[in-house]
Design a protein around this motif. Structure first.
Motif, PDB file in Angstrom:
ATOM      1  N   THR A 182     -13.532 -19.679 -14.338  1.00 57.29           N
ATOM      2  CA  THR A 182     -13.633 -21.063 -13.859  1.00 57.29           C
ATOM      3  C   THR A 182     -14.037 -21.130 -12.390  1.00 57.29           C
ATOM      4  O   THR A 182     -14.713 -22.057 -11.964  1.00 57.29           O
ATOM      5  CB  THR A 182     -12.291 -21.779 -14.079  1.00 57.29           C
ATOM      6  OG1 THR A 182     -11.917 -21.635 -15.446  1.00 57.29           O
ATOM      7  CG2 THR A 182     -12.395 -23.256 -13.737  1.00 57.29           C
ATOM      8  N   GLY A 183     -13.624 -20.115 -11.611  1.00 58.86           N
ATOM      9  CA  GLY A 183     -13.906 -20.171 -10.188  1.00 58.86           C
ATOM     10  C   GLY A 183     -13.249 -19.026  -9.464  1.00 58.86           C
ATOM     11  O   GLY A 183     -12.888 -18.003 -10.061  1.00 58.86           O
ATOM     12  N   ASN A 184     -13.053 -19.150  -8.167  1.00 54.06           N
ATOM     13  CA  ASN A 184     -12.422 -18.085  -7.383  1.00 54.06           C
ATOM     14  C   ASN A 184     -11.678 -18.675  -6.210  1.00 54.06           C
ATOM     15  O   ASN A 184     -11.879 -19.841  -5.837  1.00 54.06           O
ATOM     16  CB  ASN A 184     -13.458 -17.065  -6.916  1.00 54.06           C
ATOM     17  CG  ASN A 184     -14.543 -17.680  -6.069  1.00 54.06           C
ATOM     18  OD1 ASN A 184     -14.330 -18.080  -4.923  1.00 54.06           O
ATOM     19  ND2 ASN A 184     -15.751 -17.769  -6.649  1.00 54.06           N
ATOM     20  N   ALA A 185     -10.810 -17.842  -5.646  1.00 52.49           N
ATOM     21  CA  ALA A 185     -10.056 -18.224  -4.451  1.00 52.49           C
ATOM     22  C   ALA A 185     -10.012 -17.031  -3.516  1.00 52.49           C
ATOM     23  O   ALA A 185      -9.836 -15.893  -3.977  1.00 52.49           O
ATOM     24  CB  ALA A 185      -8.635 -18.665  -4.822  1.00 52.49           C
ATOM     25  N   THR A 186     -10.183 -17.268  -2.230  1.00 52.42           N
ATOM     26  CA  THR A 186     -10.176 -16.191  -1.239  1.00 52.42           C
ATOM     27  C   THR A 186      -8.919 -16.310  -0.392  1.00 52.42           C
ATOM     28  O   THR A 186      -8.569 -17.395   0.100  1.00 52.42           O
ATOM     29  CB  THR A 186     -11.428 -16.268  -0.354  1.00 52.42           C
ATOM     30  OG1 THR A 186     -12.584 -16.152  -1.178  1.00 52.42           O
ATOM     31  CG2 THR A 186     -11.427 -15.138   0.672  1.00 52.42           C
ATOM     32  N   SER A 187      -8.268 -15.154  -0.198  1.00 58.54           N
ATOM     33  CA  SER A 187      -6.997 -15.150   0.532  1.00 58.54           C
ATOM     34  C   SER A 187      -7.235 -15.272   2.030  1.00 58.54           C
ATOM     35  O   SER A 187      -8.371 -15.205   2.520  1.00 58.54           O
ATOM     36  CB  SER A 187      -6.251 -13.840   0.253  1.00 58.54           C
ATOM     37  OG  SER A 187      -6.871 -12.762   0.943  1.00 58.54           O
ATOM     38  N   ASN A 188      -6.144 -15.398   2.764  1.00 62.51           N
ATOM     39  CA  ASN A 188      -6.196 -15.281   4.211  1.00 62.51           C
ATOM     40  C   ASN A 188      -6.626 -13.866   4.588  1.00 62.51           C
ATOM     41  O   ASN A 188      -6.406 -12.915   3.833  1.00 62.51           O
ATOM     42  CB  ASN A 188      -4.820 -15.556   4.825  1.00 62.51           C
ATOM     43  CG  ASN A 188      -4.341 -16.976   4.551  1.00 62.51           C
ATOM     44  OD1 ASN A 188      -5.161 -17.867   4.264  1.00 62.51           O
ATOM     45  ND2 ASN A 188      -3.031 -17.198   4.647  1.00 62.51           N
ATOM     46  N   THR A 189      -7.214 -13.740   5.749  1.00 66.24           N
ATOM     47  CA  THR A 189      -7.563 -12.412   6.276  1.00 66.24           C
ATOM     48  C   THR A 189      -6.404 -11.904   7.115  1.00 66.24           C
ATOM     49  O   THR A 189      -5.894 -12.622   7.988  1.00 66.24           O
ATOM     50  CB  THR A 189      -8.834 -12.482   7.124  1.00 66.24           C
ATOM     51  OG1 THR A 189      -9.916 -12.934   6.300  1.00 66.24           O
ATOM     52  CG2 THR A 189      -9.187 -11.112   7.699  1.00 66.24           C
ATOM     53  N   VAL A 190      -5.981 -10.659   6.810  1.00 66.51           N
ATOM     54  CA  VAL A 190      -4.853 -10.064   7.534  1.00 66.51           C
ATOM     55  C   VAL A 190      -5.328  -8.777   8.204  1.00 66.51           C
ATOM     56  O   VAL A 190      -6.426  -8.290   7.954  1.00 66.51           O
ATOM     57  CB  VAL A 190      -3.664  -9.791   6.586  1.00 66.51           C
ATOM     58  CG1 VAL A 190      -3.122 -11.105   6.034  1.00 66.51           C
ATOM     59  CG2 VAL A 190      -4.075  -8.855   5.457  1.00 66.51           C
ATOM     60  N   THR A 191      -4.481  -8.200   9.024  1.00 64.93           N
ATOM     61  CA  THR A 191      -4.885  -7.086   9.882  1.00 64.93           C
ATOM     62  C   THR A 191      -4.050  -5.844   9.587  1.00 64.93           C
ATOM     63  O   THR A 191      -2.825  -5.929   9.391  1.00 64.93           O
ATOM     64  CB  THR A 191      -4.721  -7.466  11.361  1.00 64.93           C
ATOM     65  OG1 THR A 191      -5.546  -8.610  11.635  1.00 64.93           O
ATOM     66  CG2 THR A 191      -5.151  -6.319  12.270  1.00 64.93           C
ATOM     67  N   LEU A 192      -4.753  -4.705   9.538  1.00 64.60           N
ATOM     68  CA  LEU A 192      -4.085  -3.403   9.443  1.00 64.60           C
ATOM     69  C   LEU A 192      -4.007  -2.819  10.835  1.00 64.60           C
ATOM     70  O   LEU A 192      -5.022  -2.689  11.529  1.00 64.60           O
ATOM     71  CB  LEU A 192      -4.871  -2.451   8.526  1.00 64.60           C
ATOM     72  CG  LEU A 192      -4.448  -0.980   8.570  1.00 64.60           C
ATOM     73  CD1 LEU A 192      -3.013  -0.810   8.077  1.00 64.60           C
ATOM     74  CD2 LEU A 192      -5.404  -0.125   7.744  1.00 64.60           C
ATOM     75  N   THR A 193      -2.811  -2.458  11.214  1.00 64.64           N
ATOM     76  CA  THR A 193      -2.612  -1.801  12.506  1.00 64.64           C
ATOM     77  C   THR A 193      -2.111  -0.387  12.234  1.00 64.64           C
ATOM     78  O   THR A 193      -1.104  -0.202  11.524  1.00 64.64           O
ATOM     79  CB  THR A 193      -1.594  -2.555  13.374  1.00 64.64           C
ATOM     80  OG1 THR A 193      -2.078  -3.894  13.594  1.00 64.64           O
ATOM     81  CG2 THR A 193      -1.379  -1.862  14.714  1.00 64.64           C
ATOM     82  N   VAL A 194      -2.843   0.616  12.771  1.00 62.31           N
ATOM     83  CA  VAL A 194      -2.462   2.019  12.565  1.00 62.31           C
ATOM     84  C   VAL A 194      -2.130   2.618  13.922  1.00 62.31           C
ATOM     85  O   VAL A 194      -3.019   2.773  14.789  1.00 62.31           O
ATOM     86  CB  VAL A 194      -3.584   2.833  11.894  1.00 62.31           C
ATOM     87  CG1 VAL A 194      -3.111   4.262  11.643  1.00 62.31           C
ATOM     88  CG2 VAL A 194      -4.020   2.170  10.599  1.00 62.31           C
ATOM     89  N   ASN A 195      -0.862   2.916  14.125  1.00 66.28           N
ATOM     90  CA  ASN A 195      -0.439   3.529  15.372  1.00 66.28           C
ATOM     91  C   ASN A 195      -0.618   5.042  15.293  1.00 66.28           C
ATOM     92  O   ASN A 195      -0.441   5.634  14.219  1.00 66.28           O
ATOM     93  CB  ASN A 195       1.036   3.204  15.646  1.00 66.28           C
ATOM     94  CG  ASN A 195       1.225   1.708  15.889  1.00 66.28           C
ATOM     95  OD1 ASN A 195       0.389   1.055  16.525  1.00 66.28           O
ATOM     96  ND2 ASN A 195       2.326   1.157  15.368  1.00 66.28           N
ATOM     97  N   PRO A 196      -1.001   5.672  16.384  1.00 68.25           N
ATOM     98  CA  PRO A 196      -1.171   7.134  16.353  1.00 68.25           C
ATOM     99  C   PRO A 196       0.135   7.823  15.988  1.00 68.25           C
ATOM    100  O   PRO A 196       1.220   7.391  16.401  1.00 68.25           O
ATOM    101  CB  PRO A 196      -1.601   7.484  17.778  1.00 68.25           C
ATOM    102  CG  PRO A 196      -2.064   6.188  18.384  1.00 68.25           C
ATOM    103  CD  PRO A 196      -1.271   5.110  17.709  1.00 68.25           C
ATOM    104  N   ALA A 197       0.002   8.916  15.182  1.00 69.21           N
ATOM    105  CA  ALA A 197       1.183   9.720  14.851  1.00 69.21           C
ATOM    106  C   ALA A 197       1.512  10.634  16.016  1.00 69.21           C
ATOM    107  O   ALA A 197       0.628  11.036  16.785  1.00 69.21           O
ATOM    108  CB  ALA A 197       0.924  10.543  13.603  1.00 69.21           C
ATOM    109  N   ALA A 198       2.735  11.000  16.097  1.00 64.32           N
ATOM    110  CA  ALA A 198       3.125  11.983  17.105  1.00 64.32           C
ATOM    111  C   ALA A 198       2.452  13.297  16.773  1.00 64.32           C
ATOM    112  O   ALA A 198       2.420  13.705  15.608  1.00 64.32           O
ATOM    113  CB  ALA A 198       4.643  12.139  17.112  1.00 64.32           C
ATOM    114  N   PRO A 199       1.814  13.969  17.719  1.00 65.21           N
ATOM    115  CA  PRO A 199       1.123  15.220  17.422  1.00 65.21           C
ATOM    116  C   PRO A 199       2.077  16.251  16.831  1.00 65.21           C
ATOM    117  O   PRO A 199       3.249  16.327  17.198  1.00 65.21           O
ATOM    118  CB  PRO A 199       0.566  15.657  18.772  1.00 65.21           C
ATOM    119  CG  PRO A 199       1.390  14.932  19.792  1.00 65.21           C
ATOM    120  CD  PRO A 199       1.811  13.650  19.160  1.00 65.21           C
TER     121      PRO A 199
END
Length: 893
Positions: A286-303
């Motif tokens: 019948t149609g479509n719906a688009t969600s909100n755009t969200v953000t991925l944040t990746v913090n550096p791992a401890a070496p």
């Protein structure tokens, strides 16, 4: 003659009588005499038409008066029926009798009366309803019409009562419709009852499914931002409603990602993905719906400090071979690697360290590696490099099938045994890459000084007119030369597919270690120049450099006397198929045709190995045609007295013999031939051919497809010593010839041959040659098992003492033998099946297969095969020619 007047009177009277009857007299005709006082029958009550149901009785009756006795004859459809009675009954009517016409004739001595014709009507018996087509489930969308129908048989009238969820519904019809369905009706159970005067039938119950009207997707729970540490997973999810099925397409930074799922996961995030913009598009029909755009944040791992997960391992190699060490480590990148040998830094910044050519001085070296990053350093365990000296060897394979008797046996093989030639520890260990097909058997020289060291050397020739020398232990190429002249290429195939697409060096060369300064290898090459001229040349090359020896090459050319003059060798008509023979300082070449494309003859030529000057020529069909020398790549054999033996192919044989039993014109086509080299000239010393040699030649069923072999001296039970030669060809017979009295030609039979095995022998024709070991002859015919024939009382015993379970397709197989003296005998055979299979069998019982190259998993030992290849065994390795290399088999590291 009668009076004509009387005849006329008679005719008039007769006509009057006929006329009176035709006018319908009701009474007794004039002159008719009746019984005094008698009365003719009169029907006073006619029969009546009857209507009955099939199976019931139908009865007809009549009432008549008249002088007794009255006789009654009833008729149905004009045929007499019933009995002499005023009543006629049909006890059990059928529907087929309906419409029958019934009447009766009443008779007495005074006359007769015929009743009126009445009708019998038979109606079918009523039947109860039967449903012949059941209603079916119906699926609709809310608001649509649902319809159900039924088909029934039975005596009319039929009445229909539909039920929905047990409640009567619909009209008296075989159709039931719900004009505008609702979702509340979904699941309703519908059936119908069909009735008539006789009974009723109830249909199957079916289901009405009413789906809600389609709706476009609506996102009821939006994805949310996600914050993770590098290396962790990140997951996004959405919840949506709408008419199924819903599809989901996730996007990361505008690019489609993920799968068709309400959730999207990144299994192992990286800092490079930080800030990624994530959304999802949910769709249906019948149609479509688009969600909100969200953000991925990746913090550096401890070496993370390096950790070694797989340590280096000890390595054992032969001097000259490469040695490789490898480590596997984890930790925060970048990782740096520093290898150490005996405490000194070596190698490059890599998890692998290779010593390309190990030396004996490096044996015992202590090897380790450090792995470093910004956090720390990890040090591997210390491992040891062991470098073994190249195994000293005295084995040399200098000619085809190991010796001039062509037995194919290497009796100095101490490495390969029946115990260790198993798929678990034996297989493909190397591949010597070359520039063309390898049809010749590789040759082998031990402990040869060249290229600044001592090497075991494998020599390989190709159809591209190349010659190669390889180190047999390290597989390194030592030298490579082309024997083509300027502006030349290898020959085309001359329109024959036997050697194709090019013809260069086809036959197996021969090596003389004592010739020249360093030893020589002799070979014949065919070429084509840019003017369209074909060349055949004999070359002598230095073993250590591949350089042409002084006076090399020489062009192959020859003439031969005939009864009418001479015949000349034409180089384009021939190829050198059979292996070269070195005998008493002379190189012998023998020549085959391209297919059976004439003209050609059977040529043998000898060349002085020092000067390459031609020393002798013999044509074994000088006054005839054909007679090529093929022998499946086998070379002519030689005995200690300097005699040469070979099998000649289909060609002219002079059936008329001279006083010594030899063909009168010197034509020996399709024969087992012995050549004398006495006086440095060539002549036929003896021969054998079959009593039906002409028919075999004419049907291309000749000896020349197979190779000959000389047997060691044998003693019979009477202590007589026999010097024998064995050969076989396309007729599948094994011919064992007495080399001192071969048998010549008998037009009636082959009784003069020493032994002929034509039954309990081979199961096919021969396009190969045999091998010999420990008083046993091994033969591999086409489409047959590889067979072992034991020798007893100086003859081959039949049937075979053992045979392989496998059969070998065209061209059969030429076996080779490895053994340590008389023990540890192994029979090696290559199967030509479109992919190539190397087999190894216990020489004492061919039913025991030790190994084949198809046994190992993952195609570990697979190779491409050539048609007529012969395996060569030397110093623990087996060498097999392929279309572009030599496959090397040995004990696995």
């Amino acid at each position: 003659m009668r009076n004509p007047k009387h005849l006329l009177l008679c005719a008039l009277l007769t006509g009057m009588c006929v006329s009176q009857f035709a006018c319908g007299y009701a009474g007794t005709p004039p002159g008719f005499k009746t019984n005094p006082g008698g009365t003719a029958p009169t029907i006073t009550q006619q029969p009546a038409s009857q209507s009955v149901t099939a199976g019931q009785t139908a009865t007809f009756s009549v009432i008549a008066t008249g002088s007794a006795p009255l006789a009654y004859q009833w008729y149905m459809n004009g045929a007499a029926a019933g009995t002499n009675s005023s009543t006629f009954a049909i006890a059990q009517t059928t529907a087929g009798q309906t419409g029958a016409q019934i009447y009766v004739v009443v008779t007495n001595t005074d006359g007769s009366a015929t009743s009126a014709i009445v009708t019998l009507t038979v109606t079918a018996a009523p039947t109860a309803p039967t449903i012949t087509q059941q209603p079916t489930n119906d699926i609709v969308t809310a608001g649509q019409t649902a319809a159900f129908s039924v088909v029934a048989t039975g005596t009319a009238p039929l009445t229909y009562q539909w039920f929905m969820d047990g409640t009567a519904a619909g009209t008296n019809s075989n159709l039931f419709s719900i004009a505008q369905t609702t979702t509340g009706q979904s699941g309703a159970q519908v059936y119908v009852k069909v009735s008539n005067a006789t009974g009723s039938a109830t249909s199957n119950t079916v289901t009405l499914t009413v789906n809600a009207a389609a709706s476009t997707p609506t996102i009821t729970q939006q994805p949310t931002n996600d914050t993770v540490t590098a290396g962790q997973p990140a997951t996004f999810s959405v919840t949506a409603t709408g008419t199924a099925p819903l599809t989901y397409q996730w996007f990361m930074n505008g690019t489609a990602a993920g799968t068709n799922s309400s959730s999207f996961s990144i299994a192992q995030t990286t800092t490079g993905q930080s800030g990624a913009q994530i959304y999802v598009k949910v769709s249906n029909a019948t149609g479509n719906a688009t969600s909100n755009t969200v953000t991925l944040t990746v913090n550096p791992a401890a070496p993370v400090a390096p950790a070694i997960t797989q340590q280096p391992a000890n390595a054992t190699v032969t001097a000259g071979q490469p040695a490789t060490f490898t480590v596997t480590a984890t930790g925060t990148a970048p990782l740096t690697y520093q290898w150490f040998t005996n405490g000194s830094a070596v190698g490059t910044n890599s998890n692998t360290y290779t010593i390309s050519q190990s030396t004996l001085a490096e044996t015992g070296a202590q090897i380790y590696v450090t792995v470093t990053n910004v956090v720390n350093t990890a040090t591997s365990q210390t491992v040891t490099l062991t470098v073994n000296a190249v195994q000293a060897s005295t084995v040399n394979v200098l000619t085809y099938h190991n010796d001039v008797a062509r037995t194919g046996q290497n009796l100095n093989e101490s490495t390969l045994t029946t115990a260790n030639v198993k798929s678990a520890n034996f297989g493909l260990v190397g591949n010597l890459s070359v520039d063309g097909g390898v049809d010749a058997e590789p040759l082998y020289v031990s402990n040869l000084s060249l290229a600044g060291g001592t090497h075991n050397v494998v020599y390989v020739v190709t159809e591209n007119d190349s010659v190669y020398a390889f180190d047999a232990d390290t597989f390194a190429q030592l030298w490579h030369v082309s024997v083509l002249g300027a502006n030349e290429t290898a020959s085309d195939n001359r329109g024959c597919g036997q050697v194709s697409p090019i013809i260069g060096i086809t036959s197996t060369p021969v090596i003389d270690l004592s010739a020249g300064t360093h030893g020589k290898i002799f070979l014949v090459g065919m070429s084509l120049d840019n003017n369209g001229n074909y060349h055949q040349r004999l070359h002598a090359l230095d073993l250590t450099t591949g350089g042409e020896i002084s006076g090399s090459p020489v062009t192959v050319q020859a003439t031969s006397p005939t009864t009418s003059g001479t015949t000349t060798f034409d180089p384009k008509q021939y190829k050198e198929r059979a292996a070269l023979l070195l005998l008493n300082g002379v190189i012998y070449t023998t020549w085959a045709s391209h297919c059976d494309d004439g003209p050609y003859q059977g040529w043998i030529m000898g060349y002085n190995e020092t000067t390459l000057a031609q020393s002798s020529v013999l044509n074994v069909t000088p006054n005839g045609s054909e007679g090529a020398i093929w022998m499946a790549g086998d070379g002519p054999a030689a005995d200690a007295s300097g005699n040469i033996y070979f099998l000649d192919a289909n060609g002219t044989f002079d059936d008329t013999l001279n006083g010594s039993g030899f063909p009168e014109h010197g034509d020996y086509g399709n024969a087992f031939i012995k050549i004398s080299t006495a006086g440095n000239s060539l002549s036929v010393a003896d021969y054998f051919t079959m009593f039906n040699t002409d028919s075999e030649s004419n049907s291309d069923e000749d000896l020349g497809s197979g190779g000959e072999m000389l047997l060691p001296d044998l003693q019979d039970t009477q202590n007589n010593t026999w010097q024998l030669a064995v050969g076989a060809g396309k007729d599948g017979h094994i011919y064992v010839a007495n080399r001192n009295l071969m048998g010549k030609f008998n037009t009636n039979n082959d009784s003069a041959i020493y032994q002929e095995i034509d039954s309990n022998g081979l199961g096919g024709g021969v396009w190969s040659m045999p091998a010999y070991f420990n008083n046993v002859v091994y033969y591999g015919a086409v489409g047959d098992h590889l067979r072992a024939f034991s020798i007893a009382n100086a003859k081959l015993s039949t049937p075979a003492s053992s045979l392989t379970s496998e059969s070998f397709g065209y061209p059969g197989t030429t076996p080779s033998i490895s053994a340590n003296g008389t023990s540890a005998g192994i029979v090696w055979a290559v199967e030509n099946n479109g992919g190539g299979v190397l087999h190894a069998y216990d020489a004492t019982n061919l039913a025991t297969e030790l190994y084949n190259s198809n046994q190992a998993a993952n195609n570990r030992d697979h190779f491409a095969d050539n048609k007529f290849i012969t395996p060569m065994i030397a110093n623990g390795k087996v060498y097999v020619g392929t279309p572009n290399s030599v496959a090397v088999f040995g004990l696995l590291p």
